[in-house]
Design a protein around this motif. Sequence first.
Motif, PDB file in Angstrom:
ATOM      1  N   ARG A  89       1.097  -1.031  -0.230  1.00 14.12           N
ATOM      2  CA  ARG A  89      -0.079  -0.085  -0.298  1.00 14.12           C
ATOM      3  C   ARG A  89       1.046   1.153   0.100  1.00 14.12           C
ATOM      4  NH1 ARG A  89      -1.811   4.156   3.514  1.00 14.12           N
ATOM      5  NH2 ARG A  89      -4.167   4.745   2.451  1.00 14.12           N
ATOM      6  N   TYR A  90       1.880   1.022   0.730  1.00  9.81           N
ATOM      7  CA  TYR A  90       2.752   2.492   1.160  1.00  9.81           C
ATOM      8  C   TYR A  90       3.411   2.723   0.035  1.00  9.81           C
ATOM      9  CZ  TYR A  90       6.897   5.321   2.778  1.00  9.81           C
ATOM     10  OH  TYR A  90       7.082   6.471   2.679  1.00  9.81           O
ATOM     11  N   GLY A  91       3.820   1.230  -0.363  1.00 13.00           N
ATOM     12  CA  GLY A  91       4.640   1.607  -2.193  1.00 13.00           C
ATOM     13  C   GLY A  91       3.543   2.247  -3.370  1.00 13.00           C
ATOM     14  N   THR A  92       2.648   1.751  -3.011  1.00 11.03           N
ATOM     15  CA  THR A  92       2.067   2.124  -4.030  1.00 11.03           C
ATOM     16  C   THR A  92       1.580   3.529  -4.240  1.00 11.03           C
ATOM     17  OG1 THR A  92       1.025  -0.446  -4.511  1.00 11.03           O
ATOM     18  CG2 THR A  92      -0.189   1.378  -5.712  1.00 11.03           C
ATOM     19  N   ALA A 146       2.863   6.042  -2.613  1.00 15.97           N
ATOM     20  CA  ALA A 146       3.960   6.809  -2.979  1.00 15.97           C
ATOM     21  C   ALA A 146       4.227   6.739  -4.535  1.00 15.97           C
ATOM     22  CB  ALA A 146       5.770   6.124  -2.226  1.00 15.97           C
ATOM     23  N   PHE A 147       3.961   5.683  -5.716  1.00 15.64           N
ATOM     24  CA  PHE A 147       4.584   5.431  -6.552  1.00 15.64           C
ATOM     25  C   PHE A 147       3.826   6.867  -7.481  1.00 15.64           C
ATOM     26  CE2 PHE A 147       4.089   4.237 -11.065  1.00 15.64           C
ATOM     27  CZ  PHE A 147       5.587   3.637 -11.753  1.00 15.64           C
ATOM     28  N   LEU A 148       2.422   6.121  -6.968  1.00 18.78           N
ATOM     29  CA  LEU A 148       1.684   7.324  -8.177  1.00 18.78           C
ATOM     30  C   LEU A 148       2.332   8.638  -7.277  1.00 18.78           C
ATOM     31  CD1 LEU A 148      -1.719   4.804  -6.835  1.00 18.78           C
ATOM     32  CD2 LEU A 148      -0.502   5.158  -9.232  1.00 18.78           C
ATOM     33  N   ARG A 149       2.250   9.422  -6.411  1.00 15.48           N
ATOM     34  CA  ARG A 149       2.724  10.425  -6.070  1.00 15.48           C
ATOM     35  C   ARG A 149       3.999  11.056  -6.835  1.00 15.48           C
ATOM     36  NH1 ARG A 149       2.547   9.881  -0.764  1.00 15.48           N
ATOM     37  NH2 ARG A 149       5.131  10.343  -1.021  1.00 15.48           N
ATOM     38  N   LEU A 173      -8.119  -8.543  -6.266  1.00 21.61           N
ATOM     39  CA  LEU A 173      -6.947  -7.161  -5.251  1.00 21.61           C
ATOM     40  C   LEU A 173      -6.339  -6.302  -5.685  1.00 21.61           C
ATOM     41  CD1 LEU A 173      -5.257  -7.957  -2.550  1.00 21.61           C
ATOM     42  CD2 LEU A 173      -3.811  -9.031  -3.934  1.00 21.61           C
ATOM     43  N   ALA A 174      -5.838  -5.963  -7.105  1.00 26.02           N
ATOM     44  CA  ALA A 174      -5.460  -4.690  -7.567  1.00 26.02           C
ATOM     45  C   ALA A 174      -6.688  -3.677  -7.065  1.00 26.02           C
ATOM     46  CB  ALA A 174      -5.463  -5.020  -8.995  1.00 26.02           C
ATOM     47  N   ALA A 175      -7.848  -3.808  -7.732  1.00 30.18           N
ATOM     48  CA  ALA A 175      -8.755  -3.437  -7.570  1.00 30.18           C
ATOM     49  C   ALA A 175      -9.692  -2.910  -6.587  1.00 30.18           C
ATOM     50  CB  ALA A 175      -9.747  -3.972  -7.905  1.00 30.18           C
ATOM     51  N   ALA A 176      -9.206  -3.833  -5.231  1.00 27.61           N
ATOM     52  CA  ALA A 176      -9.637  -3.223  -4.158  1.00 27.61           C
ATOM     53  C   ALA A 176      -8.055  -2.127  -3.399  1.00 27.61           C
ATOM     54  CB  ALA A 176      -9.111  -4.932  -3.076  1.00 27.61           C
ATOM     55  N   LEU A 177      -6.701  -2.835  -3.667  1.00 33.97           N
ATOM     56  CA  LEU A 177      -5.801  -1.659  -3.390  1.00 33.97           C
ATOM     57  C   LEU A 177      -5.568  -0.810  -4.258  1.00 33.97           C
ATOM     58  CD1 LEU A 177      -2.883  -1.421  -3.049  1.00 33.97           C
ATOM     59  CD2 LEU A 177      -2.275  -2.242  -4.174  1.00 33.97           C
ATOM     60  N   TYR A 178      -5.939  -0.166  -5.564  1.00 34.94           N
ATOM     61  CA  TYR A 178      -6.362   0.734  -5.076  1.00 34.94           C
ATOM     62  C   TYR A 178      -7.615   1.797  -4.825  1.00 34.94           C
ATOM     63  CZ  TYR A 178      -2.443   0.059  -8.662  1.00 34.94           C
ATOM     64  OH  TYR A 178      -0.859   0.448  -9.206  1.00 34.94           O
ATOM     65  N   ALA A 179      -8.457   1.067  -4.534  1.00 40.26           N
ATOM     66  CA  ALA A 179     -10.102   1.780  -4.936  1.00 40.26           C
ATOM     67  C   ALA A 179      -9.423   2.140  -3.057  1.00 40.26           C
ATOM     68  CB  ALA A 179     -11.070   1.413  -5.097  1.00 40.26           C
ATOM     69  N   HIS A 180      -8.581   1.772  -2.407  1.00 42.73           N
ATOM     70  CA  HIS A 180      -8.096   1.854  -0.659  1.00 42.73           C
ATOM     71  C   HIS A 180      -7.741   3.080  -0.807  1.00 42.73           C
ATOM     72  CE1 HIS A 180      -7.576   1.432   2.996  1.00 42.73           C
ATOM     73  NE2 HIS A 180      -7.185   1.155   3.100  1.00 42.73           N
ATOM     74  N   ILE A 181      -6.538   3.397  -1.741  1.00 46.97           N
ATOM     75  CA  ILE A 181      -5.493   4.415  -1.746  1.00 46.97           C
ATOM     76  C   ILE A 181      -6.257   5.395  -2.705  1.00 46.97           C
ATOM     77  CG2 ILE A 181      -3.829   2.540  -1.426  1.00 46.97           C
ATOM     78  CD1 ILE A 181      -2.697   3.020  -3.526  1.00 46.97           C
ATOM     79  N   LEU A 182      -7.200   5.338  -3.344  1.00 47.72           N
ATOM     80  CA  LEU A 182      -7.800   6.481  -4.412  1.00 47.72           C
ATOM     81  C   LEU A 182      -9.352   6.580  -3.698  1.00 47.72           C
ATOM     82  CD1 LEU A 182      -6.047   5.731  -7.656  1.00 47.72           C
ATOM     83  CD2 LEU A 182      -5.268   7.472  -5.800  1.00 47.72           C
ATOM     84  N   PRO A 183      -9.834   8.147  -4.126  1.00 47.62           N
ATOM     85  CA  PRO A 183     -11.147   8.198  -3.940  1.00 47.62           C
ATOM     86  C   PRO A 183     -11.399   6.744  -5.533  1.00 47.62           C
ATOM     87  CG  PRO A 183     -10.225  10.364  -4.184  1.00 47.62           C
ATOM     88  CD  PRO A 183      -9.317   9.070  -4.250  1.00 47.62           C
ATOM     89  N   PRO A 184     -12.942   5.970  -4.962  1.00 48.05           N
ATOM     90  CA  PRO A 184     -13.286   4.707  -5.800  1.00 48.05           C
ATOM     91  C   PRO A 184     -13.595   5.814  -7.452  1.00 48.05           C
ATOM     92  CG  PRO A 184     -13.967   4.467  -3.277  1.00 48.05           C
ATOM     93  CD  PRO A 184     -12.970   6.035  -3.895  1.00 48.05           C
ATOM     94  N   VAL A 229       8.194  -2.979 -10.832  1.00 45.48           N
ATOM     95  CA  VAL A 229       8.516  -3.726 -10.115  1.00 45.48           C
ATOM     96  C   VAL A 229       8.193  -3.472  -8.463  1.00 45.48           C
ATOM     97  CG1 VAL A 229       8.082  -6.460  -8.976  1.00 45.48           C
ATOM     98  CG2 VAL A 229       7.873  -6.377 -11.433  1.00 45.48           C
ATOM     99  N   LEU A 230       7.006  -3.503  -7.534  1.00 44.35           N
ATOM    100  CA  LEU A 230       7.543  -3.392  -6.328  1.00 44.35           C
ATOM    101  C   LEU A 230       7.804  -3.760  -5.471  1.00 44.35           C
ATOM    102  CD1 LEU A 230       6.846  -0.614  -4.061  1.00 44.35           C
ATOM    103  CD2 LEU A 230       4.367  -2.188  -4.550  1.00 44.35           C
TER     104      LEU A 230
END
Length: 631
Positions: free
Chosen positions: A308-311, A313-316, A335-346, A597-598
């Motif tokens: 979560r932290y790495g993703t 920070a990378f997007l930012r 899992l990718a969808a759940a991850l990105y929807a948690h760190i970005l506004p859905p 790759v993260l």
Amino acid sequence: MLKIALGQMEIIPGRPDVNTAAMLQMMNAARQQGADMIIFPEMSVPGYLLGDTWEQSAFLRDCEYYVQQLINGTSSGIIAMFGSVAVDWNKRNNDGRVRKYNAFFTAQSGKLLGGENYPYPFRIKTLLPNYREFDDDRHFYSTQKLAVELGIPVAELLRPIQVRTVHGPLSVGCILCEDGWYDDYAVKPAELLAANHPLDLLVNISSSPFTLGKNNKRNRLFSRQARKLGVPVLYVNNVGIQNNGKTVYTFDGCSTVYNRAGAVIAYCPAFTASMPVIDLDTAGGGMSRPAVAVPDDSGIDTVCQAVRYGTVAFLRSIGLERVVIGLSGGIDSSLAAALYAHILPPAQVLLVNMPSQHNSSTTKDLAAILASRLGCPYTVIPIQEAVDLTTRQIHQAELKATGQFQSLTLSPFMLENVQARDRSSRILAALAAAFGGGFTCNANKSELTVGYATLYGDQSGCLAALADLWKHQVYALAQYFNEEVYRDEIIPRGIFTLPPSAELSPDHAVDEGKGDPIIYPYHDYLFRAFVERWDRATPEDLLTWYLAGTLETEIGCQSGLSQRLFPGPAEFITDLERWWKLYTGMAVAKRIQAPPVLAVSRRVFGFDHREAQNGSYFTAKYLELKKQLLG
């Protein structure tokens, strides 16, 4: 009591201006809290993983300018210890470029300390790592090389710095990162320092990337050093992300203070910039503070935190605020969808299902349910019409050669790849452009190991956030997202029980129990033996363990699994050779062209796993063992 601030900062690689501004602010805040001293990480001014930026003289001069700003900043009364590049413009490295040192600076009252009876007013990294993601020896000159150049023992260059404080003078041993990981080196910097000079403190400034379970090892290592040397050890590391092109590394910080008995008496939380000010009784070796428990960092909760932290920070870092995800109804994309929807506004995560004639209603329905539960925009774009068009165009193409016509055909296997490329190169790329974002690569590490992904297809995207996780870790992390992150069954139970499948042909029909050729409970561990063992396994090793009956113990899978999967040695060998040839063959070409790759594990694809396209090879001993097994 000496008041020491631990400057666990986020370092922005290649931005000495931003990093120095942050350090000056922290120095001021530490001084206001009554701190006598503040310690920053290794290479806190320029950043660490910078590629060949180190070859730019203008950048080096810029770093010198900002180092001077920090030195000037100590005029307010605080002592500052920090890392940066140091340059001797009158000398050369072995490559003929200007001499550079990975250096430890100590500044007080507007001046650098430590220049008396020493070649420079700073300390130099002694051990330059040249393994995994590290490439220090390419750019920097070590204490060991300098000792040879000066014709003196290296121990003469391992001297503490004398610091003046209101509580009296302090003798501080100053080492940098690898200098504390010396077990396998002939030169042991910390031990030489302590053997030849009285020390009050040992300070290790580091820029140490996160690896799952590494902090547990780090605590054992530095605890042992503190006990052996009989002095408190202060370890200061940074947070943030840095990369070397193909691999993105997170830095977890976890800065820690050990008393002279080796007990942890203070630490900073992982993946969080912080600046605690601690009271340390240097005369008593830090024994007046109670010991504290340090969290374990080897579980799935740490994997979640790092990914979560790495993703985020990378997007930012690349300025990406929207993503598009191909949502198949399988576990990886879910899992990718759940991850990105948690760190970005859905609303900023667009999910798209792209069915062909081979996709079941089961997976299509599961994808729609997940999208609804996440609250993300969702669309369905079928690809069969486009696949049929491509097929017709290829079949109707005529190649003129020496007056004759030659036709081309697409086999069923080729059509699997046509579908995968149509989804990524055509739909996802176009959707990302229209949506104003990027699209993700949802591949896992098992797939990358043997190339079970389509080049320019599902092995495309801006970041492969899950590509350092084996399939069983993907399942565990997905379950963790349900139970601990969302605290709800966001990812439907049916996605966990479905056979993993690419759904690209009738052979992948999930409703018939068909799926991937990779048997993950076994092959995850076989592939991990290829990649992550320190003494990396080859077919020779696997056959040796198979003959000895220790295979499952060596690779870590369930006991007796190989016997249940393979009736005899012929089947075992056929399977082994299939995957080895892919891992060392076509998969190498695919990995070279894969997205960044993260990193999570002890060996991640990219710069950490350096490989050449040399093809597959079987040793003479392997061929002998194979002959023995097959009679």
